[in-house]
Design a protein around this motif. Structure first.
Motif, PDB file in Angstrom:
ATOM      1  N   ASP A 188      89.273  48.103  48.863  1.00  0.00           N
ATOM      2  CA  ASP A 188      88.648  46.613  48.570  1.00  0.00           C
ATOM      3  C   ASP A 188      88.494  45.964  50.120  1.00  0.00           C
ATOM      4  O   ASP A 188      87.359  45.498  50.569  1.00  0.00           O
ATOM      5  N   ALA A 189      89.699  46.277  50.968  1.00  0.00           N
ATOM      6  CA  ALA A 189      89.700  45.273  52.094  1.00  0.00           C
ATOM      7  C   ALA A 189      88.653  46.239  52.886  1.00  0.00           C
ATOM      8  O   ALA A 189      88.110  45.603  54.075  1.00  0.00           O
ATOM      9  N   LEU A 190      88.562  47.524  53.045  1.00  0.00           N
ATOM     10  CA  LEU A 190      87.423  48.165  53.942  1.00  0.00           C
ATOM     11  C   LEU A 190      86.050  48.023  53.433  1.00  0.00           C
ATOM     12  O   LEU A 190      85.281  47.966  54.341  1.00  0.00           O
ATOM     13  N   ARG A 191      85.928  47.523  52.022  1.00  0.00           N
ATOM     14  CA  ARG A 191      84.646  47.353  51.653  1.00  0.00           C
ATOM     15  C   ARG A 191      84.086  46.029  52.274  1.00  0.00           C
ATOM     16  O   ARG A 191      83.127  45.746  52.805  1.00  0.00           O
ATOM     17  N   SER A 192      85.186  45.317  52.268  1.00  0.00           N
ATOM     18  CA  SER A 192      84.859  43.787  52.768  1.00  0.00           C
ATOM     19  C   SER A 192      84.500  43.865  54.277  1.00  0.00           C
ATOM     20  O   SER A 192      83.943  43.165  54.902  1.00  0.00           O
ATOM     21  N   ASP A 193      84.975  45.115  55.186  1.00  0.00           N
ATOM     22  CA  ASP A 193      84.426  45.048  56.542  1.00  0.00           C
ATOM     23  C   ASP A 193      83.167  45.935  56.572  1.00  0.00           C
ATOM     24  O   ASP A 193      82.855  46.344  57.707  1.00  0.00           O
ATOM     25  N   GLY A 194      82.474  46.112  55.402  1.00  0.00           N
ATOM     26  CA  GLY A 194      81.233  46.866  55.506  1.00  0.00           C
ATOM     27  C   GLY A 194      81.151  48.245  55.081  1.00  0.00           C
ATOM     28  O   GLY A 194      80.007  48.941  54.987  1.00  0.00           O
ATOM     29  N   GLN A 195      82.294  48.853  54.681  1.00  0.00           N
ATOM     30  CA  GLN A 195      82.231  50.351  54.047  1.00  0.00           C
ATOM     31  C   GLN A 195      81.432  50.493  52.745  1.00  0.00           C
ATOM     32  O   GLN A 195      81.582  49.606  51.773  1.00  0.00           O
ATOM     33  N   THR A 196      80.700  51.472  52.548  1.00  0.00           N
ATOM     34  CA  THR A 196      79.984  51.960  51.347  1.00  0.00           C
ATOM     35  C   THR A 196      81.017  52.994  50.677  1.00  0.00           C
ATOM     36  O   THR A 196      81.605  53.743  51.260  1.00  0.00           O
TER      37      THR A 196
END
Length: 245
Positions: A188-196
């Motif tokens: 979730d944290a990585l998705r918040s940084d724009g990860q798909t």
């Protein structure tokens, strides 16, 4: 093409003649930057094949795949391997860890293969292991870890190169509720940084935390649902886990 991952009329068949098996039959999919898509369906419906084709691990029988706007069709094996290394993080259901390497060595390996310095690769690996709750297990071999711990190492390894997209096949399938929460918080944290992210799962609670849920059957998409869970992201699927698992 703006999508990080895109498939058009994606088809995959195995065998020949009367032994021909259709794994995918005309699938279309676009996944935007920062979007999490969950894919559910019965065993053998084509979910894992979809991930392998989207990540360039197999070449389709028909149709096209683009990763970050780059078509995989016609790409040489060398270029395809470089794209997988730099742009895609894979989480396999059966871990695929290197048995002779420690946890931290497994996690840093993709970064080393990408040419990053040993110090930078080790620092990133240690930080990822801490995020998935395995900092104290960094020096252990996979054989000395539980199934859940090996899966968390595999998730950390997939994130080593800060990929544009993570393709995960049952990333929480061998985890208890606490370990699942650790992994989903990291994703979730990585998705918040724009990860798909594209996540194949049998767990309805994991699927419910995605932005979109796609149901598959017999090699085709049979239903697609856009989910709404505010700003909670993947973490919204964790409510009530402790008492249920």
């Amino acid at each position: 093409m703006n999508a990080v991952l895109c498939a058009r009329d994606l088809r995959m068949t195995y065998g020949r003649g009367t032994g021909l098996v259709t794994a995918l039959s005309g699938v279309d999919l676009e996944v935007a930057q920062g979007e999490t898509v969950a894919v559910m369906g019965p065993s053998g419906c084509g979910k894992s094949t979809l991930l392998q084709l989207m990540g360039g691990l197999q070449r389709p029988s028909g149709g096209e795949v683009w990763v970050a706007g780059r078509p995989l069709t016609g790409m040489s094996e060398r270029k395809l391997a470089r794209l997988r290394r730099d742009a895609i993080g894979f989480v396999f259901q059966s871990f695929h860890l290197m048995d002779e390497l420690t946890a931290v060595e497994n996690v840093e390996l993709p970064a080393l293969l990408a040419g990053r310095s040993s110090a930078r690769a080790r620092s990133r690996a240690q930080a990822l292991l801490e995020q998935v709750g395995l900092a104290e297990q960094a020096g252990r071999l996979p054989a000395d870890l539980s199934g859940g711990e090996r899966q968390r190492v595999a998730v950390a390894r997939a994130l080593s190169n800060e990929p544009l997209a993570v393709l995960a096949d049952e990333p929480t399938g061998n985890l208890d509720s606490a370990s699942t929460a650790d992994v989903l918080r990291l994703l979730d944290a990585l998705r918040s940084d724009g990860q798909t992210q594209v996540i194949v799962t049998h767990d309805a609670r994991v699927a419910a935390a995605a932005d979109r849920l796609i149901s598959m059957r017999d090699g085709v998409f049979v239903e697609e649902t856009r989910l709404s869970h505010g700003s909670g992201g993947l973490l919204s699927g964790l409510a009530g886990w402790g008492s249920e698992r």
